[in-house]
Design a protein around this motif. Structure first.
Motif, PDB file in Angstrom:
ATOM      1  N   ARG A   1      53.695  37.056  -1.109  1.00  0.00           N
ATOM      2  CA  ARG A   1      53.376  36.089  -0.176  1.00  0.00           C
ATOM      3  C   ARG A   1      54.255  36.123   0.997  1.00  0.00           C
ATOM      4  O   ARG A   1      53.783  35.957   2.122  1.00  0.00           O
ATOM      5  CB  ARG A   1      53.046  34.785  -1.072  1.00  0.00           C
TER       6      ARG A   1
ATOM      7  N   PRO B   1      41.992  34.993   0.720  1.00  0.00           N
ATOM      8  CA  PRO B   1      42.437  35.367   2.024  1.00  0.00           C
ATOM      9  C   PRO B   1      41.630  36.410   2.588  1.00  0.00           C
ATOM     10  O   PRO B   1      41.845  36.655   4.057  1.00  0.00           O
ATOM     11  CB  PRO B   1      43.984  35.832   1.778  1.00  0.00           C
TER      12      PRO B   1
ATOM     13  N   SER C   1      50.289  29.347   1.169  1.00  0.00           N
ATOM     14  CA  SER C   1      49.285  29.662   2.348  1.00  0.00           C
ATOM     15  C   SER C   1      48.307  28.483   2.540  1.00  0.00           C
ATOM     16  O   SER C   1      47.621  28.296   4.007  1.00  0.00           O
ATOM     17  CB  SER C   1      48.271  30.814   1.972  1.00  0.00           C
TER      18      SER C   1
ATOM     19  N   ILE D   1      49.814  36.809   6.167  1.00  0.00           N
ATOM     20  CA  ILE D   1      48.775  36.840   5.185  1.00  0.00           C
ATOM     21  C   ILE D   1      49.268  38.158   4.557  1.00  0.00           C
ATOM     22  O   ILE D   1      48.586  39.101   5.317  1.00  0.00           O
ATOM     23  CB  ILE D   1      47.102  36.651   6.002  1.00  0.00           C
TER      24      ILE D   1
ATOM     25  N   TRP E   1      46.348  33.552  15.752  1.00  0.00           N
ATOM     26  CA  TRP E   1      46.813  34.789  15.082  1.00  0.00           C
ATOM     27  C   TRP E   1      47.337  35.966  15.913  1.00  0.00           C
ATOM     28  O   TRP E   1      46.964  36.167  16.903  1.00  0.00           O
ATOM     29  CB  TRP E   1      46.197  35.144  13.981  1.00  0.00           C
TER      30      TRP E   1
END
Length: 776
Positions: A361, A584, A622, A678, A735
């Motif tokens: 992660r 995700p 997350s 991500i 992002w």
């Protein structure tokens, strides 16, 4: 009491050169279940000496006030479950009445308290005083450790150092030792069990002593020792009773009352352990101790050198949390090149992927940025395991397969490296390995691959109480495995499309939507009889399509913890409340199922404020940032500040749970950078950094990424992004991709004390595959 001030406290760099090492505290997480390795190590080093205690000893040492029972040379860091490694500990003492049997050999008898304020932990160095008056400090080369034991002054005494044929878990199956009567050299090996996996491993040792002459030597069993014989072989003992045994040496004519012990460790042979020690530490009394400490410091500075910060008034504690977190991401996995007893492919070999369910992660993503060369070697090691063991591992330690916790998450690590353009990796081989995970069920899927694949393909979910005659594993986790298999398939589709296999892309991206088949629109959730006000949760489903039931709060911090073995449930180590957010690849679809953005944000808020969120477990990471997907990126930063520094700080108990090979450290580092990865996608969610400026120079391209905060204030009142520019041009997306690092972009965020409309538009939100179930 004699105290040794380590040379490393002296200035070692020019005054105008920033040195992050004084800000690194290896004792963060050394109690309260952090289980960090606090001792001496080099980046990814095999040798890891530290004092072992009888308390929270998963990482060897803990600041929990327990007793020291030995000094061993190899450890894992931050793991949960049983203690890992800690093999062949040494223990120094002075025998009562100067008689061998006046010494304490057994663990419970020899346990000795340490002086709390004597502990010194620094990158590459560890020291501690025992209440017995013995001082110990230690350093490491790559495959050997060097200990100094300073005994209190006394007449007519012959200090003893014993070696125990054990490990921290006391998992030894058998072991042997030979004591050389002339030199005092100890050689031998033992067979042990991995702390979280299947099979066994053999480890070998070679110990040499310096600083005085051998007075006498021998072996010991239970609480008695003798000078004959000089060889010993021991099994577990009668009826599996654990038999304590080992060897010992006593000394005379010690210079400065000091015994120096050089310990070589090898998974190949005792001779190789001796060779590594002799080669890497040829002069234990001729400056090698200081040299090893200096080399370790230099190695750590080199690894940390790509990163620099301008704190802008941020506290020293926050800076220490940042650098200490980054440091811990490079302790494991460990470079075992040349030490693999099973095969040698002629490439660097890493082990102690403990476990990928945790590390995929954030830990591997941070290494991809700051140490991509090592990350490439780790990816190639995973592929090496596939080629030689037949499968990608989900967990691997001590050359053994660890237990699978969820999906086949090495798939995510490989694809994350692909989307971030790491080179030197055979991507066709990677595709083949991941397809095997997706299509072929192993007989024992408890430690690699995936179980229930027939149901996965036919029913499009993993059923509750699945009938699976093809393979065998713990018949549980139907919800979390469904969610993880779906994301594993999404990652596979990404790699397939990138390599030009559109048919495979279509197949696996379609399968990545299987998570929806366990969504129950009508399921509610109550806490102590009070309805939470939210409807729609994942639920287990039988093979015939009818619903089972698991309370959405079960396995949460408000209920009983659910482990893999003691009380397996349909979610692994977390509740349905926690797993409901782990999609995700298709967040827009999930938000639609939950009633659109407003209800999604309310559900996230409730999760994080009701006690349901357990930040000590990696799947929660997350969820701190998922507000981005609902067009509220400012709330992600606001939520992050509720965890840093309250749950992540510089105290000895400053981690909320197991560091998990640096995963907790990686979470802190990304949070303070103002980014969150991500994994498996070329996506970093942008949030407000904790420093005025951070610079990261790519070791691959030499380009420097700059993250700047305009309007930064160290009181953190201005935590909301007002607008963003990239290379001076407006950037409306919430992002950004990995090119930020490889191409050396400048990311400038303007901060204020109120939420803005930056990143709120649907087109500016992070990518999400598939249509929303409810139109947003």
């Amino acid at each position: 009491m004699r105290r040794h001030l380590p040379f490393l406290l002296l200035p070692t760099v020019l005054a105008d050169t920033f040195d992050p090492l004084p800000l690194i505290d290896p004792l963060i997480g050394s109690t309260n279940g952090g289980n960090v390795f606090a001792g001496a190590t080099r980046p990814y080093g095999l040798a890891k000496p530290v004092a072992d205690v009888d308390g929270q000893n998963t990482g060897g040492f803990a600041t929990d006030g327990s007793n020291v029972v030995g000094f061993s040379s190899i450890h894992d860091s931050g793991t949960g479950g049983n203690p890992s490694l800690g093999n062949f500990p040494l223990f120094p003492q002075v025998c009562a009445n100067d008689e061998v049997n006046g010494c304490n050999f057994r663990i419970g008898d020899r346990a000795t308290a340490y002086v709390a304020d004597s502990v010194i932990a620094h990158p590459g160095y560890f020291a501690v005083d025992l209440v017995s008056g013995i001082h110990a400090d230690m350093v490491a080369s790559e495959r050997a450790a060097l200990f100094r034991f300073v005994f209190p002054e006394g007449e007519n005494q012959h200090p003893l150092v014993l070696l125990d044929l054990t490990d921290l878990w006391q998992s030894r199956q058998n072991a042997s030792i030979n004591v050389d009567s002339e030199s005092g050299r100890l050689k031998g090996n033992g067979t042990f069990l991995p702390s979280f996996g299947a099979g066994s491993y053999m480890m070998h040792f070679c110990v040499d002593f310096f600083g005085g002459a051998v007075y006498d030597s021998g072996v010991w069993v239970n609480n008695r020792g003798g000078t004959e014989p000089k060889d010993l072989y021991v099994t577990r003992g009668f009826n599996l009773f654990y038999l304590e045994a080992g060897g010992w040496v006593r000394f005379e004519g010690l210079a400065n009352n000091t015994v120096t012990a050089r310990v070589g460790i090898s998974f190949i042979s005792a001779d190789q352990a001796c060779h590594s020690a002799e080669t890497e530490i040829p002069g234990p009394l001729d400056g090698d101790f200081d040299r090893l400490a200096t080399e370790a410091e230099d190695a750590w500075r080199e690894k940390l050198d790509p990163v620099s910060i301008n704190p802008g008034g941020a506290s020293k504690d926050l800076q220490s949390s940042f650098w200490s977190g980054l440091y811990r991401t490079m302790i494991s996995p460990q470079n075992y090149t040349g030490e693999n007893p099973k095969w040698d492919s002629g490439i660097p070999y890493f082990d102690s992927f403990y476990c990928i369910w945790d590390s995929f992660r954030v830990q591997h993503p941070i290494l991809t940025i700051v140490d991509p060369k090592a990350q490439v070697q780790m990816v190639n090691s995973l592929l090496d395991m596939y080629q030689n063991e037949g499968w990608l591992p989900d967990c691997h330690m001590s050359f053994c397969n660890g237990w699978t916790q969820g999906g086949s998450n090495a798939d995510v690590v490989l694809v994350d490296a692909y989307v971030k353009n790491l080179t030197g990796i055979d991507w066709e081989l990677a595709l083949k390995a991941i397809i095997q995970d997706a299509e072929v069920e192993p007989l024992e899927w408890a430690y690699h691959g995936r179980g229930g694949l027939q149901s996965w393909k036919d029913l499009l979910y993993i059923p509750y109480l699945d009938f699976d005659p093809v393979g065998f594993g713990t018949n549980s986790r139907s919800i979390s495995r469904t969610l993880e298999y779906a994301y594993n398939d999404y990652c596979l589709s990404t790699l397939a499309r990138g390599l030009g296999y559109e048919d495979l892309y279509d197949k696996y991206v379609t399968r990545s939507a299987n998570w929806q088949n366990l969504w129950s629109d009508e399921q509610n959730s109550t806490i102590k009889g009070n309805d939470t006000g939210f409807t729609g949760f994942f639920q287990p489903k039988y093979q015939n399509g009818t619903w089972g039931f698991q309370d959405p709060i079960a396995c949460s911090a408000l209920a009983d913890f659910c482990s893999l073995t003691t009380n397996p449930s349909e979610t692994f180590e977390a509740s349905i409340w926690q797993y409901q957010f782990l999609v995700p690849q298709s967040m827009s679809a999930l938000i639609g199922l939950m009633g659109a953005e407003k209800r999604f944000v309310e559900r996230l808020d409730f999760f994080h404020t009701s006690g349901l969120a357990d930040i000590s477990n990696e799947p929660v990471f997350s969820t701190v940032y998922l507000y981005h997907y609902a067009g509220r990126p400012g709330l992600s930063t606001k939520r992050l500040h509720t965890y840093i520094p309250s749950s992540f700080n510089t105290s000895n108990g400053g981690l909320p749970g197991n560091d998990d090979s640096g995963s907790m450290g990686g979470f802190v580092v990304f949070g303070m950078l103002g980014l969150f990865p991500i994994a498996g996608q070329d996506v970093y969610l942008i949030s407000a950094p904790f420093f005025e400026e951070v610079n990261i120079t790519s070791p691959l391209t030499g380009q420097t990424a700059r993250i700047k905060a305009v309007g930064f204030d160290a009181a953190y009142e201005n935590i909301y992004i007002q607008n963003v520019t990239v290379n001076g041009q407006p950037w409306t997306k919430s992002w950004i991709g990995h090119a930020l690092f490889t191409e050396g972009w400048t990311l400038e965020v303007v901060l204020g004390n109120q939420e803005s409309d930056w990143g709120t538009k649907v087109e500016d939100r992070p990518p999400s595959w598939g249509e929303a179930i409810v139109k947003l």
